[in-house]
Write a protein that holds these residues in place. Sequence first.
Motif: not given
Length: 117
Positions: A4-10, A35-54
């Motif tokens: 799951k996730g893009s290369d940049r997120v991984r 688990l909550h810490a990991f999902t928060t970190l993962q959500s941050y990475a997805e938002m930063r690199f995939d959803k709203y990179p601008e």
Amino acid sequence: NTQKGSDRVRDFLAKAFQDEAVLVMYLIGRKYRPLHAFTTLQSYAEMRFDKYPELFPTTLPPKEYLIYDNQPIFGILKGRDSKGRRIAFFQIGGWDTSKCSMMTWPYLHCQFLSESS
């Protein structure tokens, strides 16, 4: 590809797992629930690199924009308040908008805060 996730997120997550300070920051922020810490970190990475990179440009203006006559315009105090929160300050009177526009300010602010956590 079953991952799951893009290369940049991984890549971001792989680097974060090597940085103890980042892991501790997320664990403390999530009251030591891994688990909550990991999902928060993962959500941050997805938002930063995939959803709203601008909103997270790869190049930021220099931090010198936040300095005026060798006095900081924006900063974070070393201590924390009685509830453990960081204390930030912004002195608007010294802000030179020709060096750092209102559009640039949020990028500097977010970068500054993420580095000081």
